[in-house]
Design a protein around this motif. Structure first.
Motif, PDB file in Angstrom:
ATOM      1  N   ASN A  23      15.192 -24.028  43.698  1.00 52.19           N
ATOM      2  CA  ASN A  23      16.300 -24.234  42.771  1.00 52.19           C
ATOM      3  C   ASN A  23      16.218 -23.268  41.599  1.00 52.19           C
ATOM      4  O   ASN A  23      17.240 -22.755  41.124  1.00 52.19           O
ATOM      5  CB  ASN A  23      16.285 -25.680  42.256  1.00 52.19           C
ATOM      6  CG  ASN A  23      16.915 -26.648  43.225  1.00 52.19           C
ATOM      7  OD1 ASN A  23      17.956 -26.379  43.809  1.00 52.19           O
ATOM      8  ND2 ASN A  23      16.283 -27.805  43.407  1.00 52.19           N
ATOM      9  N   HIS A  27      18.921 -20.099  40.862  1.00 53.59           N
ATOM     10  CA  HIS A  27      19.594 -19.988  39.571  1.00 53.59           C
ATOM     11  C   HIS A  27      19.207 -18.725  38.813  1.00 53.59           C
ATOM     12  O   HIS A  27      20.073 -18.046  38.243  1.00 53.59           O
ATOM     13  CB  HIS A  27      19.259 -21.216  38.715  1.00 53.59           C
ATOM     14  CG  HIS A  27      19.851 -21.172  37.343  1.00 53.59           C
ATOM     15  ND1 HIS A  27      21.181 -21.407  37.101  1.00 53.59           N
ATOM     16  CD2 HIS A  27      19.292 -20.876  36.131  1.00 53.59           C
ATOM     17  CE1 HIS A  27      21.432 -21.273  35.809  1.00 53.59           C
ATOM     18  NE2 HIS A  27      20.301 -20.959  35.196  1.00 53.59           N
ATOM     19  N   ARG A  28      17.928 -18.374  38.826  1.00 46.55           N
ATOM     20  CA  ARG A  28      17.459 -17.317  37.930  1.00 46.55           C
ATOM     21  C   ARG A  28      17.438 -15.921  38.526  1.00 46.55           C
ATOM     22  O   ARG A  28      17.645 -14.943  37.799  1.00 46.55           O
ATOM     23  CB  ARG A  28      16.051 -17.659  37.422  1.00 46.55           C
ATOM     24  CG  ARG A  28      16.009 -18.889  36.548  1.00 46.55           C
ATOM     25  CD  ARG A  28      14.679 -18.995  35.821  1.00 46.55           C
ATOM     26  NE  ARG A  28      14.596 -20.207  35.026  1.00 46.55           N
ATOM     27  CZ  ARG A  28      13.638 -20.466  34.153  1.00 46.55           C
ATOM     28  NH1 ARG A  28      12.659 -19.591  33.975  1.00 46.55           N
ATOM     29  NH2 ARG A  28      13.632 -21.599  33.462  1.00 46.55           N
ATOM     30  N   ARG A  31      20.368 -13.679  37.790  1.00 44.63           N
ATOM     31  CA  ARG A  31      20.417 -13.326  36.369  1.00 44.63           C
ATOM     32  C   ARG A  31      19.333 -12.304  36.020  1.00 44.63           C
ATOM     33  O   ARG A  31      19.545 -11.429  35.175  1.00 44.63           O
ATOM     34  CB  ARG A  31      20.273 -14.596  35.525  1.00 44.63           C
ATOM     35  CG  ARG A  31      21.511 -15.488  35.604  1.00 44.63           C
ATOM     36  CD  ARG A  31      21.243 -16.925  35.201  1.00 44.63           C
ATOM     37  NE  ARG A  31      22.459 -17.717  35.254  1.00 44.63           N
ATOM     38  CZ  ARG A  31      22.991 -18.193  36.382  1.00 44.63           C
ATOM     39  NH1 ARG A  31      22.402 -17.963  37.536  1.00 44.63           N
ATOM     40  NH2 ARG A  31      24.117 -18.892  36.355  1.00 44.63           N
ATOM     41  N   SER A  69      12.378 -24.765  32.225  1.00 47.94           N
ATOM     42  CA  SER A  69      13.687 -25.275  32.614  1.00 47.94           C
ATOM     43  C   SER A  69      14.214 -26.236  31.545  1.00 47.94           C
ATOM     44  O   SER A  69      13.450 -27.008  30.954  1.00 47.94           O
ATOM     45  CB  SER A  69      13.592 -26.003  33.960  1.00 47.94           C
ATOM     46  OG  SER A  69      13.197 -25.112  34.978  1.00 47.94           O
ATOM     47  N   PRO A  72      21.319 -27.387  30.747  1.00 54.91           N
ATOM     48  CA  PRO A  72      22.270 -26.370  30.303  1.00 54.91           C
ATOM     49  C   PRO A  72      23.273 -26.881  29.282  1.00 54.91           C
ATOM     50  O   PRO A  72      23.943 -26.095  28.609  1.00 54.91           O
ATOM     51  CB  PRO A  72      22.976 -25.961  31.604  1.00 54.91           C
ATOM     52  CG  PRO A  72      22.845 -27.154  32.494  1.00 54.91           C
ATOM     53  CD  PRO A  72      21.521 -27.771  32.153  1.00 54.91           C
ATOM     54  N   SER A 104      23.605 -31.673  38.807  1.00 55.58           N
ATOM     55  CA  SER A 104      24.233 -31.338  40.080  1.00 55.58           C
ATOM     56  C   SER A 104      23.465 -31.930  41.255  1.00 55.58           C
ATOM     57  O   SER A 104      22.228 -31.888  41.308  1.00 55.58           O
ATOM     58  CB  SER A 104      24.314 -29.817  40.236  1.00 55.58           C
ATOM     59  OG  SER A 104      24.781 -29.472  41.526  1.00 55.58           O
ATOM     60  N   TYR A 107      20.677 -29.893  43.445  1.00 54.59           N
ATOM     61  CA  TYR A 107      19.236 -29.786  43.197  1.00 54.59           C
ATOM     62  C   TYR A 107      18.434 -30.674  44.151  1.00 54.59           C
ATOM     63  O   TYR A 107      17.528 -30.180  44.833  1.00 54.59           O
ATOM     64  CB  TYR A 107      18.919 -30.109  41.738  1.00 54.59           C
ATOM     65  CG  TYR A 107      19.460 -29.083  40.773  1.00 54.59           C
ATOM     66  CD1 TYR A 107      18.924 -27.798  40.723  1.00 54.59           C
ATOM     67  CD2 TYR A 107      20.506 -29.384  39.907  1.00 54.59           C
ATOM     68  CE1 TYR A 107      19.415 -26.846  39.834  1.00 54.59           C
ATOM     69  CE2 TYR A 107      21.008 -28.435  39.031  1.00 54.59           C
ATOM     70  CZ  TYR A 107      20.463 -27.171  39.001  1.00 54.59           C
ATOM     71  OH  TYR A 107      20.962 -26.230  38.142  1.00 54.59           O
ATOM     72  N   ILE A 147      21.964 -18.426  46.811  1.00 53.99           N
ATOM     73  CA  ILE A 147      22.297 -17.264  45.991  1.00 53.99           C
ATOM     74  C   ILE A 147      23.578 -16.602  46.484  1.00 53.99           C
ATOM     75  O   ILE A 147      24.463 -16.255  45.696  1.00 53.99           O
ATOM     76  CB  ILE A 147      21.129 -16.260  45.990  1.00 53.99           C
ATOM     77  CG1 ILE A 147      19.925 -16.847  45.260  1.00 53.99           C
ATOM     78  CG2 ILE A 147      21.543 -14.935  45.334  1.00 53.99           C
ATOM     79  CD1 ILE A 147      18.666 -16.006  45.375  1.00 53.99           C
ATOM     80  N   ASP A 150      26.726 -18.588  45.700  1.00 53.62           N
ATOM     81  CA  ASP A 150      27.087 -18.561  44.281  1.00 53.62           C
ATOM     82  C   ASP A 150      27.586 -17.197  43.823  1.00 53.62           C
ATOM     83  O   ASP A 150      28.504 -17.102  43.005  1.00 53.62           O
ATOM     84  CB  ASP A 150      25.878 -18.941  43.416  1.00 53.62           C
ATOM     85  CG  ASP A 150      25.538 -20.418  43.506  1.00 53.62           C
ATOM     86  OD1 ASP A 150      26.378 -21.197  43.999  1.00 53.62           O
ATOM     87  OD2 ASP A 150      24.441 -20.792  43.078  1.00 53.62           O
ATOM     88  N   THR A 151      26.957 -16.130  44.324  1.00 53.61           N
ATOM     89  CA  THR A 151      27.168 -14.805  43.727  1.00 53.61           C
ATOM     90  C   THR A 151      27.613 -13.726  44.702  1.00 53.61           C
ATOM     91  O   THR A 151      27.922 -12.621  44.270  1.00 53.61           O
ATOM     92  CB  THR A 151      25.857 -14.326  43.075  1.00 53.61           C
ATOM     93  OG1 THR A 151      24.863 -14.107  44.095  1.00 53.61           O
ATOM     94  CG2 THR A 151      25.331 -15.351  42.081  1.00 53.61           C
TER      95      THR A 151
END
Length: 286
Positions: A23, A27-28, A31, A69, A72, A104, A107, A147, A150-151
């Protein structure tokens, strides 16, 4: 409890812990890549235009371990007992302990899926190097799925190690696929989608997929061998087409109308791991 079930339970616990870490990766990592690209662009800009003012680098260390963590919504740092896979989500009733914002469901789902995949590896291969190899394979595909969805990115940081791992494990005899089949599977996986990409681009002037898809399919070829490429791509294409039609019918297409292909390649890879590539052909009537 039989030995097989005990070994499956041990890997299930490990899988839940790995899923919690995945997870963070999902997320990271995108970024982190964006930061890296921004820094590289700033450095290139400074080199090409001496004396120009480059945008300042983003402050603070940011990687898979730092910072801790946090929620948010309110910034509440997550305590260790709020981060126990699956259990903490149920105990907190899916809400932040500080601001009661919803957490969410994805997770715990990532943790559960990873635990189940690891458990299957333990049940199928026992506590062995082969089981750990396929558990690592599963973890990589879960991370890539999240990933890419999402992206629309499939990071080289995961796809290339996955590709090399398949070749190396085949050479070591840990995988049942001969090295020759693994090598040609990697070559065939990459070139097949590369040719499709260029044929589509020359015909339409548009890009139908990204280079990350080539690398992921090459990795699947390395793990399963060249003979698995056709059933893998057929399953990924059929599921991708059905999902894309469903998303379009419900007007859920993202900006640009893209549906990432990586998650469907990953699903095909996990299906082949569990039931074998030949079962995919049988399932679609071939």
């Amino acid at each position: 409890m039989s030995v097989a079930w005990a070994e499956a339970a041990i890997l299930a616990v490990l899988g839940a812990l790995v899923g919690s870490f995945l997870n963070v990766v999902i997320h990271r990592l995108p970024r982190m890549l964006e930061r890296r690209w921004s820094e590289e662009c700033a450095a290139l800009h400074a080199d090409m235009a001496p004396g120009a003012t480059s945008p300042p680098a983003e402050a603070g260390t940011y990687n898979l371990m730092v910072p801790r963590s946090a929620c948010p919504h309110c910034g509440h740092q997550i305590r260790w007992y709020e981060n126990i896979p699956l259990i903490s989500y149920a105990f907190l009733r899916g809400q932040c302990s500080s601001c009661a914002a919803s957490i969410s469901l994805r997770y715990p789902m990532v943790e559960l899926c990873t635990a189940l995949l690891f458990a299957w590896c333990g049940w199928r291969w026992g506590l062995s190097w082969e089981a750990l190899a396929w558990a690592g394979f599963s973890a990589a595909l879960v991370a890539l799925t999240g990933i890419d969805w999402d992206t629309t990115l499939l990071p080289d940081d995961i796809t290339l190690p996955l590709l090399w791992a398949g070749l190396v494990l085949s050479a070591m005899g840990i995988l049942s696929v001969p090295l020759k089949d693994s090598l040609w599977g990697a070559v065939g996986g990459y070139l097949s989608l590369w040719l499709v990409y260029w044929a589509f681009k020359l015909a339409t002037g548009k890009e139908g997929m990204g280079y990350g898809d080539f690398k992921l399919f090459a990795a699947l070829g390395a793990w399963f061998g060249w003979s698995a490429l056709i059933p893998l791509i057929l399953m990924a294409s059929v599921i991708g087409a059905i999902t894309g039609i469903g998303i379009k019918l419900f007007s859920q297409l993202r900006e640009g109308g893209y549906v990432p292909f990586g998650p469907f390649l990953a699903l095909a890879g996990l299906t082949a791991m569990i039931s074998g590539a030949d079962s995919i052909l049988a399932a679609i009537g071939l």
